[in-house]
Design a protein around this motif. Structure first.
Motif, mmCIF file in Angstrom:
data_model
loop_
_atom_site.group_PDB
_atom_site.id
_atom_site.type_symbol
_atom_site.label_atom_id
_atom_site.label_comp_id
_atom_site.label_asym_id
_atom_site.label_seq_id
_atom_site.Cartn_x
_atom_site.Cartn_y
_atom_site.Cartn_z
ATOM 1 N N GLN A 15 0.718 5.358 0.883
ATOM 2 C CA GLN A 15 -0.084 6.318 1.631
ATOM 3 C C GLN A 15 0.564 7.693 1.600
ATOM 4 O O GLN A 15 1.731 7.848 1.980
ATOM 5 C CB GLN A 15 -0.270 5.869 3.086
ATOM 6 C CG GLN A 15 -1.226 6.758 3.871
ATOM 7 C CD GLN A 15 -1.484 6.246 5.287
ATOM 8 O OE1 GLN A 15 -0.613 5.655 5.906
ATOM 9 N NE2 GLN A 15 -2.676 6.490 5.800
ATOM 10 N N LEU A 28 -5.557 -8.389 7.436
ATOM 11 C CA LEU A 28 -4.182 -8.100 7.068
ATOM 12 C C LEU A 28 -3.398 -7.586 8.258
ATOM 13 O O LEU A 28 -3.916 -6.810 9.061
ATOM 14 C CB LEU A 28 -4.132 -7.048 5.961
ATOM 15 C CG LEU A 28 -4.674 -7.442 4.576
ATOM 16 C CD1 LEU A 28 -4.671 -6.235 3.653
ATOM 17 C CD2 LEU A 28 -3.844 -8.574 3.986
ATOM 18 N N PHE A 85 3.562 0.594 2.854
ATOM 19 C CA PHE A 85 3.319 -0.472 3.817
ATOM 20 C C PHE A 85 3.196 -1.807 3.086
ATOM 21 O O PHE A 85 2.467 -1.912 2.099
ATOM 22 C CB PHE A 85 2.020 -0.237 4.589
ATOM 23 C CG PHE A 85 2.030 0.953 5.499
ATOM 24 C CD1 PHE A 85 1.528 2.174 5.077
ATOM 25 C CD2 PHE A 85 2.546 0.856 6.790
ATOM 26 C CE1 PHE A 85 1.530 3.285 5.910
ATOM 27 C CE2 PHE A 85 2.558 1.951 7.634
ATOM 28 C CZ PHE A 85 2.053 3.179 7.192
ATOM 29 N N PHE A 141 0.013 -5.431 9.029
ATOM 30 C CA PHE A 141 0.829 -4.482 8.286
ATOM 31 C C PHE A 141 2.236 -4.379 8.858
ATOM 32 O O PHE A 141 2.454 -4.498 10.070
ATOM 33 C CB PHE A 141 0.176 -3.100 8.292
ATOM 34 C CG PHE A 141 -0.990 -3.001 7.358
ATOM 35 C CD1 PHE A 141 -2.237 -3.477 7.724
ATOM 36 C CD2 PHE A 141 -0.834 -2.449 6.102
ATOM 37 C CE1 PHE A 141 -3.312 -3.401 6.855
ATOM 38 C CE2 PHE A 141 -1.900 -2.360 5.230
ATOM 39 C CZ PHE A 141 -3.143 -2.844 5.603
ATOM 40 N N GLY A 142 3.192 -4.125 7.966
ATOM 41 C CA GLY A 142 4.528 -3.777 8.398
ATOM 42 C C GLY A 142 4.533 -2.368 8.977
ATOM 43 O O GLY A 142 3.537 -1.648 8.924
ATOM 44 N N ALA A 143 5.679 -1.979 9.509
ATOM 45 C CA ALA A 143 5.795 -0.690 10.206
ATOM 46 C C ALA A 143 5.772 0.503 9.259
ATOM 47 O O ALA A 143 5.538 1.632 9.685
ATOM 48 C CB ALA A 143 7.060 -0.661 11.048
ATOM 49 N N TYR A 196 0.837 -1.183 0.000
ATOM 50 C CA TYR A 196 0.000 0.000 0.000
ATOM 51 C C TYR A 196 0.879 1.242 0.000
ATOM 52 O O TYR A 196 1.962 1.263 0.597
ATOM 53 C CB TYR A 196 -0.916 0.020 1.235
ATOM 54 C CG TYR A 196 -2.070 -0.949 1.140
ATOM 55 C CD1 TYR A 196 -1.919 -2.293 1.491
ATOM 56 C CD2 TYR A 196 -3.320 -0.523 0.697
ATOM 57 C CE1 TYR A 196 -2.981 -3.176 1.395
ATOM 58 C CE2 TYR A 196 -4.384 -1.400 0.602
ATOM 59 C CZ TYR A 196 -4.198 -2.724 0.942
ATOM 60 O OH TYR A 196 -5.258 -3.586 0.850
ATOM 61 N N GLY A 226 -5.950 7.929 3.023
ATOM 62 C CA GLY A 226 -5.954 6.522 3.402
ATOM 63 C C GLY A 226 -4.973 5.735 2.555
ATOM 64 O O GLY A 226 -4.566 6.182 1.480
ATOM 65 N N PRO A 227 -4.572 4.557 3.009
ATOM 66 C CA PRO A 227 -3.671 3.714 2.209
ATOM 67 C C PRO A 227 -4.342 3.292 0.910
ATOM 68 O O PRO A 227 -5.523 2.932 0.906
ATOM 69 C CB PRO A 227 -3.426 2.499 3.113
ATOM 70 C CG PRO A 227 -3.847 2.932 4.480
ATOM 71 C CD PRO A 227 -4.932 3.944 4.285
#
Lengths: 115, 114
Positions: free
Chosen positions: A38, A103, A89, A105-107, A36, A43-44
């Motif tokens: 952003q 989902l 992300f 999410f990574g940082a 994603y 929003g993503p």
């Protein structure tokens, strides 16, 4: 709970250069790995995703590479442009079949493309 | 792809009050989710909004604090109850069609609690 480790935390790249962001996951009940994008205050937005019946997927300047045995996947942004400056992300599905659709999410990686 | 809208886009609320956030999808989706995102941080899943039944909450989130409704396949609400400054965050809803795995997000609601 799934842990998704994303690196680097931030990235500065010159216009025309290549941005590479890496993610690693533990286990998943389903094989689907999205990225994603952003922008501040938004929003993503789904950028690109891969289902690992293939090891690589390319859409324009964006490519996902996937290594199932290593449980890693990466995003490559070719010919980076200032408009690509955003936070990216990675995400991975949950580890159990009742996590359908969820989902983790990574940082996030903040990418800055300099002119 | 699904287009998702949220209301309000932002709000400033006083401690102890409640705010209800609305999420509207332009097409029917199998599942809807609510996430929280602290500024500059990643997304954390709050709950799955189930149509016609109680929401399913993730660890650390409870129904009394974040009641959720989903009366049909295109609409959901999240209420942030008895707010404190720690609830200041961006709240995002998403929709998932179920067939293509693709999940789409709304623009978010930026909440500030004073």
């Amino acid at each position: 709970q799934q842990q998704v480790k994303q690196s680097p935390q931030s990235l500065i790249v010159q216009k025309g250069g290549i941005s590479i962001i890496n993610c690693a996951y533990e286990n998943t009940a389903f094989d689907y790995f999205p990225w994603y994008q952003q922008f501040p205050g938004k929003g993503p937005a789904l950028l690109i995703a891969i289902r690992p019946d293939v090891s690589e997927k390319k859409e324009g300047r964006f490519t996902i590479s996937f290594n199932k045995s290593a449980k890693q996947f990466s995003l490559h942004i070719m010919d980076s442009q200032p408009g690509d400056s955003a936070t990216y992300f990675c995400a991975a599905p949950g580890v159990t079949t009742d996590s359908w659709g969820k989902l983790q999410f990574g940082a996030g990686t903040q990418v800055v493309v300099t002119p | 792809s699904a287009v998702i809208s949220q209301k309000p886009s932002r709000d400033i609320c006083q401690r102890g009050t409640s705010l209800t956030i609305q999420c509207q999808v332009d097409s029917q989706v199998t599942m809807m989710f609510w996430y929280r995102q602290q500024p500059g941080q990643s997304l954390t899943l709050i709950a799955t909004a189930n149509q016609g039944s109680e929401a399913t909450y993730e660890s650390g989130f409870v129904i009394d604090k974040f009641p959720i409704s989903r009366p049909n396949l295109t609409f959901s609400t999240l209420t942030v109850s008895n707010m404190s400054p720690e609830d200041s965050s961006i709240y995002l809803c998403s929709g998932w069609g179920g067939k293509s795995y693709e999940q789409y997000f709304g623009p978010g609601t930026r909440l500030t609690v004073t």
